[in-house]
Design an enzyme around this catalytic site. Structure first.
Site, mmCIF file in Angstrom:
data_model
loop_
_atom_site.group_PDB
_atom_site.id
_atom_site.type_symbol
_atom_site.label_atom_id
_atom_site.label_comp_id
_atom_site.label_asym_id
_atom_site.label_seq_id
_atom_site.Cartn_x
_atom_site.Cartn_y
_atom_site.Cartn_z
ATOM 1 N N GLU A 127 47.269 39.696 104.685
ATOM 2 C CA GLU A 127 46.596 38.855 105.678
ATOM 3 C C GLU A 127 47.255 38.980 107.047
ATOM 4 O O GLU A 127 46.566 38.919 108.069
ATOM 5 C CB GLU A 127 46.578 37.390 105.220
ATOM 6 C CG GLU A 127 45.684 37.167 104.013
ATOM 7 C CD GLU A 127 45.447 35.701 103.739
ATOM 8 O OE1 GLU A 127 45.752 35.266 102.616
ATOM 9 O OE2 GLU A 127 44.961 34.979 104.608
ATOM 10 N N LYS A 167 42.677 30.005 110.498
ATOM 11 C CA LYS A 167 43.799 29.812 109.575
ATOM 12 C C LYS A 167 45.148 29.983 110.281
ATOM 13 O O LYS A 167 45.432 31.022 110.879
ATOM 14 C CB LYS A 167 43.695 30.812 108.424
ATOM 15 C CG LYS A 167 44.717 30.632 107.307
ATOM 16 C CD LYS A 167 44.408 31.581 106.166
ATOM 17 C CE LYS A 167 45.340 31.421 104.995
ATOM 18 N NZ LYS A 167 44.972 32.364 103.886
ATOM 19 N N ASN A 201 40.866 34.501 110.246
ATOM 20 C CA ASN A 201 40.372 33.971 108.973
ATOM 21 C C ASN A 201 39.885 32.567 109.306
ATOM 22 O O ASN A 201 40.705 31.679 109.575
ATOM 23 C CB ASN A 201 41.522 33.960 107.950
ATOM 24 C CG ASN A 201 41.082 33.551 106.574
ATOM 25 O OD1 ASN A 201 40.043 32.913 106.408
ATOM 26 N ND2 ASN A 201 41.872 33.906 105.576
ATOM 27 N N ASN A 254 41.518 31.569 98.248
ATOM 28 C CA ASN A 254 41.469 32.773 97.404
ATOM 29 C C ASN A 254 42.908 32.996 96.961
ATOM 30 O O ASN A 254 43.708 33.487 97.771
ATOM 31 C CB ASN A 254 41.027 34.013 98.194
ATOM 32 C CG ASN A 254 39.576 34.036 98.635
ATOM 33 O OD1 ASN A 254 39.009 35.099 98.799
ATOM 34 N ND2 ASN A 254 38.959 32.896 98.869
ATOM 35 N N GLU A 305 37.236 29.815 101.105
ATOM 36 C CA GLU A 305 37.750 30.735 102.116
ATOM 37 C C GLU A 305 37.057 32.087 101.939
ATOM 38 O O GLU A 305 36.774 32.496 100.796
ATOM 39 C CB GLU A 305 39.260 30.904 101.905
ATOM 40 C CG GLU A 305 39.921 32.008 102.703
ATOM 41 C CD GLU A 305 41.370 32.273 102.277
ATOM 42 O OE1 GLU A 305 41.688 32.107 101.077
ATOM 43 O OE2 GLU A 305 42.184 32.616 103.168
ATOM 44 N N CYS A 326 43.302 27.712 102.507
ATOM 45 C CA CYS A 326 44.158 28.310 101.493
ATOM 46 C C CYS A 326 45.637 27.987 101.631
ATOM 47 O O CYS A 326 46.059 26.891 101.312
ATOM 48 C CB CYS A 326 43.921 29.819 101.464
ATOM 49 S SG CYS A 326 44.337 30.502 99.869
HETATM 50 N N1 ING Z 1 46.372 32.926 99.146
HETATM 51 C C1 ING Z 1 47.496 32.347 98.500
HETATM 52 C C2 ING Z 1 47.615 30.855 98.706
HETATM 53 O O1 ING Z 1 48.339 30.339 99.539
HETATM 54 C C3 ING Z 1 49.919 32.387 98.051
HETATM 55 C C4 ING Z 1 48.776 33.052 98.800
HETATM 56 C C5 ING Z 1 49.818 32.163 96.671
HETATM 57 C C6 ING Z 1 51.003 31.998 98.735
HETATM 58 C C7 ING Z 1 50.869 31.530 95.992
HETATM 59 C C8 ING Z 1 52.078 31.355 98.082
HETATM 60 C C9 ING Z 1 52.007 31.121 96.707
HETATM 61 O O2 ING Z 1 46.985 30.176 97.905
HETATM 62 C C10 ING Z 1 45.921 32.809 100.414
HETATM 63 N N2 ING Z 1 44.786 33.495 100.711
HETATM 64 O O3 ING Z 1 46.489 32.121 101.256
#
Ligand code: ING
Length: 309
Positions: A142, A123, A106, A193, A46, A168
């Site tokens: 985001e 996304k 995205n 990411n 991503e 992601c």
């Molecule tokens: N990053 C993270 C992901 O879904 C996240 C945000 C992390 C959400 C952990 C929930 C738990 O991997 C992105 N860029 O979506």
């Protein structure tokens, strides 16, 4: 095409000061390695071209338009497209898209070995928040900088394989996988990411977050009998750490390749897409086993509605 060597090009941190050209050079070095290993389709992360800028807050969003691409391919990425075409290699990668209408997405694309963009995905599931929230250890904006995607989860036949894209956070939502599964997907490519710490709970360590990442990808692949390549942009970006954990998963939900470091790293596996057929014709024969008359809430209701008493 039943067998194909597939690859994941994990990308280490991209610092704010790094130029598109510097990043593309790193991407092309991994593409060279992939070619040497016979890779026919290569997945990048991503937002492969820039740092994960949604960790920063700006009042005027237009200040961040320089993180976005207004055309693709463009001057910076043309050499990558040319290299892939020269190798006869398909690939997917994520970038930030600014449309002529001024919309910010995205985005990820699948590019055929002939150098054509055969699928574009924006996304769907944007995590985080749109306004600065001081209670968080770090921001994850985001929802401030991107519109929710308007493409939905489509698939394309590329190189004889039914391929789909997710980005992601999408990997955490079973709906993402099932919509592609209902289209017969055989390879889901995912870039991510993911910050190593939860910005609202310091107790959730990196191990638990990597577990949730792997759980989501393995479950999605298994429950839709598809291969998946999930590739990180990871390591340190201007003092902020994102976890690695890039993996290739087979249609039975088993990890068949895994990155060991947090930098630029190629992972490779042989996919035999005939293996998808067994699960799709037995345990996950959707036509034989699904009961859609009982699934209505999944589409008709967005949030939770608990019983009155
Ligand atoms: N990053 C993270 C992901 O879904 C996240 C945000 C992390 C959400 C952990 C929930 C738990 O991997 C992105 N860029 O979506």
């Amino acid at each position: 095409m039943t067998k194909m060597i597939i690859g994941g090009a994990q990308i280490g941190g991209i610092q704010k000061a790094e130029t598109r050209e510097e990043v593309v050079a790193r991407m092309m070095a991994l593409m060279d390695q992939a070619h040497e290993k016979g890779v026919e389709f290569l997945t990048y992360p991503e937002m492969t071209l820039t740092t994960f800028f949604p960790r920063f807050y700006v009042e005027d969003r237009a200040e961040f338009d320089h993180w976005f691409e207004t055309e693709m391919p463009n001057h910076a990425t043309a050499p990558l497209f040319a290299k892939a075409k020269g190798y006869g290699m398909g690939f997917s990668f994520g970038y930030c898209e600014l449309t002529p209408e001024g919309e910010h997405f995205n985005t990820s694309i699948i590019v055929s070995p002939e150098g054509e963009i055969v699928l574009k995905y924006r996304k769907t599931h944007l995590p985080g928040h749109a306004e600065y929230e001081p209670e968080r250890s770090h921001q994850h904006l985001e929802k401030r900088y991107f519109l929710a995607g308007d493409t939905g989860f489509n698939v394309v036949r590329n190189q004889g394989v039914i391929m789909g894209l997710a980005i992601c956070n999408d990997r955490r939502w079973p709906e993402s996988w099932r919509v592609m599964g209902l289209q017969g997907v055989q390879l889901v490519t995912i870039g991510y990411n993911t910050p190593s710490q939860n910005n609202l709970s310091k107790d959730e360590g990196i191990e638990r977050r990597v577990y949730h990442h792997e759980l989501s990808v393995c479950a999605g692949a298994y429950q839709n009998s598809t291969y998946a390549v999930a590739v990180a942009k990871c390591g340190m970006e201007d003092g902020n750490h994102m976890f690695a954990g890039s993996i290739i998963v087979d249609p039975d939900g088993f990890v068949i390749a895994r990155a060991t470091g947090e930098g630029d790293e190629l992972i490779v596996a042989e996919a035999d897409f005939d293996k998808c057929a067994f699960g799709k014709s037995t345990v996950f024969n959707f036509e034989a086993h699904r009961r859609t008359e009982h699934y209505g809430l999944i589409v008709s209701q967005t949030g939770v509605k608990e019983p009155a008493q």
